[in-house]
Design an enzyme around this catalytic site. Structure first.
Site, short mmCIF file in Angstrom:
data_model
loop_
_atom_site.label_atom_id
_atom_site.label_comp_id
_atom_site.label_asym_id
_atom_site.label_seq_id
_atom_site.Cartn_x
_atom_site.Cartn_y
_atom_site.Cartn_z
N SER A 1 -43.25 -41.04 11.96
CA SER A 1 -43.25 -41.09 10.31
C SER A 1 -44.04 -42.31 10.20
O SER A 1 -44.93 -42.83 10.61
CB SER A 1 -41.80 -41.11 9.95
OG SER A 1 -41.71 -41.29 8.36
N LYS B 1 -44.94 -38.45 4.69
CA LYS B 1 -43.95 -39.05 5.63
C LYS B 1 -42.38 -38.91 5.16
O LYS B 1 -41.68 -38.71 5.93
CB LYS B 1 -44.43 -40.46 5.72
CG LYS B 1 -45.64 -40.74 6.46
CD LYS B 1 -45.91 -40.10 7.85
CE LYS B 1 -47.04 -40.27 8.70
NZ LYS B 1 -47.01 -39.64 9.95
N TYR C 1 -49.88 -40.34 1.10
CA TYR C 1 -49.38 -40.72 2.51
C TYR C 1 -47.84 -40.74 2.57
O TYR C 1 -47.20 -40.16 3.58
CB TYR C 1 -49.94 -42.10 2.97
CG TYR C 1 -49.73 -42.32 4.27
CD1 TYR C 1 -50.39 -41.68 5.53
CD2 TYR C 1 -48.81 -43.35 4.76
CE1 TYR C 1 -49.98 -41.71 6.87
CE2 TYR C 1 -48.67 -43.69 5.95
CZ TYR C 1 -49.08 -42.96 6.97
OH TYR C 1 -48.86 -43.26 8.27
#
Length: 278
Positions: free
Chosen positions: A135, A153, A149
């Site tokens: 992650s 994650k 982004y």
């Protein structure tokens, strides 16, 4: 006991470093990537009978299944899956296109999902396995320009935590790794993608590229050392469900979690006020 590792995005950074660490520890490794030439070149000095290669675009579910089958054909089993493939898309949320975000999700989230779906039947049959999902610090704490982004994650975090409960009875453990800033190609000019600046209100703050590109090459985290740590974690009977990697990441995460707890306690009475009577 020697293990068989399957690593995505093994052509550079954490993926390549983990492959090296696993081989150094006497394990066998299936190293994968979209460009086989890149992966072979990155690991050319450790090539041998314990290292196999497979071409793999993690966004392609059929390729994910085929690569897992090729790994089984080569080494007979898969003990550790490392989902490392991914890239960064940075910019103000309003200035990112839907197509850019969808492409990012396809790699960073669906890629992890495809690999887990492909490997879980193998690990269930073995009644053992470790899945290490890479992650990010941005999967715990939000940062400017990281909306898309971080979303990918955070999604990996939720998937990992939930599926871990389902597969633990079969001897399968899932570890989510949240690296801080490591010297990888994530922010390399050829890999990182940035949104164009199109909205005047954001212009005064400067571009995402100006803010983030300067970190490339100056990160304090060493991928080789993280690779060694991941080998240790894979060998644990009870590995951590979440592993924050790097002192810089710890320095951000610890106070962030403390603030969340403080806020939870501040509004505890208000939370309880929503309970209904029967």
């Amino acid at each position: 006991m020697s293990k068989v590792w399957f690593i995505t995005g093994a052509g550079s950074g954490i993926g390549a470093a983990t492959a090296r660490a696993a081989l150094k520890a006497g394990n066998r490794v299936v190293a994968t990537g979209r460009s086989l030439d890149k992966v072979r070149n990155a690991l050319r000095d450790v090539a041998g009978e314990n290292l196999a290669f497979a071409q793999l675009d993690v966004t392609n579910e059929a390729q994910a299944k085929a690569a897992i089958e090729a790994a089984i054909a080569a080494f007979g089993r898969i003990d550790v899956l490392v989902n490392n493939a991914g890239y960064s898309l940075l910019g103000n949320f309003e200035e990112l296109s839907s197509a850019e975000i969808e492409q990012l999700i396809s790699t960073n989230f669906y890629g992890v999902m495809h690999m887990m779906r492909a490997v879980l039947p193998v690990m269930r049959k073995q009644r053992s396995g470790r899945i290490i999902n890479i992650s990010s610090l941005a999967g715990i704490v939000g940062f400017k320009h990281c909306g898309a982004y971080s979303a990918t994650k955070f999604a990996v975090e939720g998937l990992s935590a939930s599926v871990a409960h389902e597969v633990e009875p079969f001897g399968i453990k899932i570890v989510t790794v949240e690296p801080g800033f490591f010297r990888t190609d994530l922010l390399d000019a050829h890999n990182a993608k940035y949104a164009g600046s199109t909205i005047e209100d954001y212009a005064a703050e400067g571009t995402a590229e100006n803010m983030w590109s300067g970190y490339h090459g100056a990160q304090q985290g060493d991928p080789a050392k993280l690779g060694d740590v991941l080998v240790k974690i894979a060998g644990m009977d009870n590995p951590p469900k979440q592993f924050v990697a790097g002192s810089d990441a710890l320095a951000v995460v610890k106070p962030a979690l403390e603030i969340r707890l403080e806020e939870l306690l501040t509004y505890e009475a208000l939370s309880k006020s929503t309970d209904g009577s029967f």
